[in-house]
Design a protein around this motif. Structure first.
Motif, PDB file in Angstrom:
ATOM      1  N   UNK A   1      11.395  62.857  75.911  1.00  0.00           N
ATOM      2  CA  UNK A   1      10.568  62.138  75.115  1.00  0.00           C
ATOM      3  C   UNK A   1       9.826  60.913  76.293  1.00  0.00           C
ATOM      4  N   UNK A   2       8.447  60.740  75.798  1.00  0.00           N
ATOM      5  CA  UNK A   2       7.834  59.834  76.549  1.00  0.00           C
ATOM      6  C   UNK A   2       7.075  58.922  75.688  1.00  0.00           C
ATOM      7  N   UNK A   3       6.785  57.743  76.032  1.00  0.00           N
ATOM      8  CA  UNK A   3       6.256  56.585  75.132  1.00  0.00           C
ATOM      9  C   UNK A   3       4.868  56.971  74.746  1.00  0.00           C
ATOM     10  N   UNK A   4       4.395  57.082  73.565  1.00  0.00           N
ATOM     11  CA  UNK A   4       3.038  57.331  73.064  1.00  0.00           C
ATOM     12  C   UNK A   4       2.416  55.913  72.987  1.00  0.00           C
ATOM     13  N   UNK A   5       3.399  54.807  72.926  1.00  0.00           N
ATOM     14  CA  UNK A   5       2.706  53.549  73.101  1.00  0.00           C
ATOM     15  C   UNK A   5       3.551  52.531  74.017  1.00  0.00           C
ATOM     16  N   UNK A   6       3.108  51.525  74.702  1.00  0.00           N
ATOM     17  CA  UNK A   6       3.833  50.686  75.624  1.00  0.00           C
ATOM     18  C   UNK A   6       4.660  49.812  74.785  1.00  0.00           C
ATOM     19  N   UNK A   7       5.993  49.750  75.403  1.00  0.00           N
ATOM     20  CA  UNK A   7       6.847  48.777  74.790  1.00  0.00           C
ATOM     21  C   UNK A   7       6.597  47.198  75.654  1.00  0.00           C
TER      22      UNK A   7
ATOM     23  N   UNK B   1       3.993  58.240  84.512  1.00  0.00           N
ATOM     24  CA  UNK B   1       3.646  57.299  83.361  1.00  0.00           C
ATOM     25  C   UNK B   1       2.398  56.822  83.806  1.00  0.00           C
ATOM     26  N   UNK B   2       1.830  55.955  82.983  1.00  0.00           N
ATOM     27  CA  UNK B   2       0.449  55.274  83.151  1.00  0.00           C
ATOM     28  C   UNK B   2       0.681  54.050  84.206  1.00  0.00           C
ATOM     29  N   UNK B   3       2.069  53.915  84.268  1.00  0.00           N
ATOM     30  CA  UNK B   3       2.367  52.768  85.610  1.00  0.00           C
ATOM     31  C   UNK B   3       2.992  53.261  86.645  1.00  0.00           C
ATOM     32  N   UNK B   4       3.354  54.429  86.709  1.00  0.00           N
ATOM     33  CA  UNK B   4       4.104  55.031  87.795  1.00  0.00           C
ATOM     34  C   UNK B   4       3.394  56.282  88.318  1.00  0.00           C
ATOM     35  N   UNK B   5       2.599  55.883  89.353  1.00  0.00           N
ATOM     36  CA  UNK B   5       1.522  57.078  90.106  1.00  0.00           C
ATOM     37  C   UNK B   5       2.519  57.731  91.030  1.00  0.00           C
TER      38      UNK B   5
ATOM     39  N   UNK C   1       5.806  51.134  80.016  1.00  0.00           N
ATOM     40  CA  UNK C   1       4.414  51.640  80.180  1.00  0.00           C
ATOM     41  C   UNK C   1       4.277  52.947  79.114  1.00  0.00           C
ATOM     42  N   UNK C   2       3.055  52.917  78.669  1.00  0.00           N
ATOM     43  CA  UNK C   2       2.529  54.244  78.042  1.00  0.00           C
ATOM     44  C   UNK C   2       3.051  55.308  78.852  1.00  0.00           C
ATOM     45  N   UNK C   3       3.344  56.537  78.221  1.00  0.00           N
ATOM     46  CA  UNK C   3       3.934  57.477  79.025  1.00  0.00           C
ATOM     47  C   UNK C   3       5.235  57.628  79.782  1.00  0.00           C
TER      48      UNK C   3
END
Length: 787
Positions: A591-597, A746-750, A629-631
């Motif tokens: 699973x991957x985050x659909x919302x940021x924590x 994720x949105x924070x890990x490019x 982060x998201x994702x």
């Protein structure tokens, strides 16, 4: 049986299946009286009789008087509201009751028109003994639209088998403030994820022959302070770029045939009275031809809550003029008040005809006016709402939606270890269920019937897999009682590992900590759960923190000592099994985050879709950077990403025509020792634009299962239309200039960045623009060597 009048005389073209639905509706409409017309524009809230002999009108707190059943149906009836979802009723007897009521409606009508039947179906058919699936946040966490589509198909088949025609789902509100109680009903905080997943749900439901109803059009989730029904302080760009795209995708890609209005007021105008939104945009610009149904009591709310209507007749006039076709859940403003207003000339009968035409066309499309239509399905005696095929999809979706946020090596749980399971949701079956599941939504008022399902808890399932398991609740979900914390601390201290399960209980209007009307002041765990977490962490025993909740709760510095963190969003009736399988390693989390924590519980929550000044900066002392982060999501295996490249066009530097497509590729390899699934995400970064833009936003993704040592090329085909946004003039444009496509874990890990340049003249696009990024996966024979 049908009324023995006009339709049986041989001169009933509205029953002629050789004609189009529009032609059939046009033939019937002028023959109807004003009362008969308006009767088709209302629903009546009923509950199926346990005897199987009919339905009983439901007296709601919102309605002080309800006419007799014979009076309600004397001119026909548009809809029946929730015959299965109002009180527990055996599936077979419920279907027989519904059929008996339909026979009464048909017999009472001059034209023999059955009612259209609707039910809630967000986490499954909201009926007693029906499969309860994971909540929409879990759909988003799975990043698996195909499985969501399969789930919706199963839901739709069970509904049609029972005589239900319309489902009030999916919810396409994009999360804007996690404090909002209905966050659990949303798919996530990104419009592309919400839109692609929501469109898949719609396809599944519609394929099963059930009308999907898009909720809540539009802006409901952006209320001020995250308060239910609070005003929405939203500009036109946020509406156009964040809120509306999922509805466009569900209509164009999913084929939804109904839309439900939002309760919200946007900039002082309630959506239920907003002709520009419900008619100008939805119908005139987007070309929607289906029905718009009122959210429950939304028409009367124009008078009682919003104060823009003087009385019920005025509310009916405003709603009808705006574009609402059907008043739900039960006859009120569209009843006698509308009849009288039309007779006085205060409401143009042409507006009534316009709504009626759409209602009749939809009923004709559903086969309700066909010769040979049956009130009762042939195989009703074998009707079941919960079966092995449905349960299989439910548990698969639950497994895919469990998100591993942090792991220092304590997971999977070591074989033979002594495990203490503590926390208030660890042994609570209701902690698996969302607000709109039948047991939570209705069953709580009928406790003598029981859950109607076997819903094993996390404790039940862990006990089957972990022989040395002890359990202490520690505290309740809510309240201030800390007396159980010492026992939980002692259990944790005596164990090799502690699994600490915290979170929510879904409910309605203050009955829970998550759900409709259960908004949060801040994002601290409810009750004294944070005290429990701190006390257990202080033991020094490795702690696996499991959040089973309807929203992301803040995981600030006080949670940093957790050896592992797992996030689950109301996983449905088999969620306990899915969680236990992940914790013990039988299932590799994907699973991957659909919302940021969030990291801070008190700062104003914001989603990842923020421009530069919405992120950490030097002009504010508040750092909104999330804890996760998201994702984001981890696995028990490892993946290597390499060789990112622009495949087409091949110019260097790469140019991207404003009316063309760019194809980009990356190689992903499983470098670990066990099979796992990576979620490959593609983000757009637009560094300079004529309006401020989110730093990154999701524009493509795919789940990628790989065996150990296996690798694959993942290629995304991105139409320039996907890069469009609302420009200075308020129109959607593709603007030339430099952009970046970023492959992200994720949105924070490019993982890789590809610079491109959109070339050409500024191009305006509309509702017919390309909405999807295509994905192609090419397996490779061997893992490529790292540089």
């Amino acid at each position: 049986m049908r009324s023995q009048s006009l339709e049986d005389s041989g001169a009933a073209p509205w029953r002629d299946q050789r004609l189009s639905p529009t032609e059939r509706a046009e033939a019937l409409l002028p023959k109807m009286s004003l009362e008969e017309k308006i009767a088709q524009l209302v629903g009546v809230w009923v509950g199926a009789e346990a005897s199987g002999e009919g339905v009983a009108p439901h007296q709601s707190d919102m309605i002080s008087e309800l006419p007799q059943w014979s009076t309600v149906i004397q001119h026909g009836l548009g809809q029946l509201t929730r015959p299965f979802g109002t009180a527990p009723v055996d599936p077979v007897l419920g279907a027989r009751s519904l059929a008996a009521s339909q026979a009464q409606i048909v017999a009472a009508s001059r034209f023999g028109i059955p009612a259209q039947v609707h039910e809630e179906c967000l986490t499954g058919f909201a009926a007693w003994r029906a499969t309860v699936y994971p909540t929409p946040l879990s759909w988003g966490a799975s990043f698996d639209p195909d499985l969501v589509e399969a789930m919706a198909d199963r839901i739709g088949r069970s509904m049609r088998a029972a005589g239900v025609h319309q489902g009030l789902a999916p919810v396409l509100d994009v999360t804007r403030d996690y404090r909002w109680g209905r966050t659990e009903e949303t798919i996530g905080e990104d419009p592309y994820l919400v839109g692609t997943t929501g469109a898949s749900y719609v396809r599944g439901l519609e394929r099963a022959g059930v009308v999907a109803t898009l909720k809540h059009f539009a802006g409901y989730s952006a209320s001020r302070g995250g308060r239910n029904l609070a005003p929405v302080p939203m500009g036109r760009r946020e509406l156009a770029d964040v809120i509306l795209p999922p509805f466009e995708m569900a209509l164009r890609l999913g084929g939804a045939r109904s839309v439900m209005n939002s309760y919200a007021e946007i900039d002082g105008l309630p959506v239920a009275a907003d002709r520009g939104l419900l008619t100008g945009l939805l119908r005139d610009e987007w070309g929607f031809t289906g029905t718009v149904v009122a959210d429950y009591f939304a028409v009367r709310f124009l008078q009682t809550l919003h104060g823009v209507a003087g009385d019920a007749a005025d509310a009916a006039r405003l709603a009808l003029r705006a574009g609402i076709d059907v008043e739900l859940p039960t006859v009120d403003a569209f009843g006698e008040p509308l009849v009288e207003a039309a007779r006085r000339g205060e409401v143009d009968e042409a507006l009534i005809d316009c709504a009626l035409r759409r209602v009749l066309i939809q009923k004709i499309e559903l086969g309700l006016l066909d010769e040979g239509w049956q009130e009762l399905p042939d195989d009703v005696a074998s009707l079941r709402f919960d079966d092995e095929a449905s349960q299989d999809i439910a548990v698969r979706l639950a497994r895919e939606s469990v998100v591993l946020l942090r792991n220092t090596g304590v997971l999977p749980l070591p074989v033979g270890s002594r495990v203490a399971l503590v926390g208030p949701v660890a042994d609570d079956p209701m902690a698996m269920l969302g607000c709109y599941s039948f047991p939570n939504h209705v069953g709580v008022n009928h406790s003598d019937y029981g859950l109607g399902l076997d819903i094993p808890t996390l404790r039940d399932e862990l006990a089957r897999r972990v022989p040395l398991l002890t359990h202490e609740a520690g505290c309740a979900i809510t309240g201030e009682d800390t007396s159980g914390i010492p026992a939980a601390v002692a259990a944790a201290a005596a164990a090799d590992v502690c699994v600490l399960a915290v979170g929510d209980r879904a409910g309605m209007f203050g009955r829970g900590t998550s759900g409709e009307g259960c908004d949060a002041v801040d994002l601290r765990l409810p009750g004294v759960q944070s005290d429990l977490v701190r006390a257990v962490l202080a033991t020094g025993t490795p702690v696996v923190l499991v959040s089973m909740a309807g929203r992301p709760y803040a995981l600030g510095p006080e949670f940093d000592d957790a050896a592992a963190v797992v996030q689950a969003f109301f996983l449905g009736q088999l969620g306990g099994q899915a969680l236990a399988e992940v914790l013990t390693g039988a299932v590799n989390p994907s699973g991957r985050l659909p919302v940021s924590v969030p990291r801070d519980a008190g700062g104003l929550p914001s989603t990842y879709l923020a421009p530069p000044l919405g992120r950490r900066n030097k002009v504010s002392s508040i750092d909104p950077t999330p804890a996760y982060p998201f994702g984001h999501g981890l696995s028990y295996t490892t993946f290597e990403w390499s060789d990112a490249a622009v495949v087409e066009p091949r110019e260097d530097p790469a140019v991207w025509p404003v009316d063309g497509e760019v194809r980009v590729r990356i190689t992903v390899a499983n470098t670990g020792e066990r099979a796992g699934t990576e979620v490959v995400q593609l983000y757009l970064h637009d560094p300079v634009a004529q309006t401020t833009r989110p730093v990154v936003r999701l524009i493509g993704y795919t789940r990628l299962p790989l065996a150990p040592g296996e690798a694959a090329h993942v290629t995304f085909g991105v139409p320039a239309d996907v890069a469009s946004f609302t420009g200075l003039t308020g129109r959607r444009i593709v603007e030339p200039g430099d952009v970046e496509l970023r492959f992200g874990r994720s949105s924070g890990d490019v993982a890789a960045t590809l610079p491109l340049r959109l070339v050409g003249t500024e191009r305006q696009v509309g509702h017919e623009r390309e909405l999807l990024t295509s994905v192609r996966v090419e397996p490779l024979v061997a893992v490529p060597q790292s540089a």
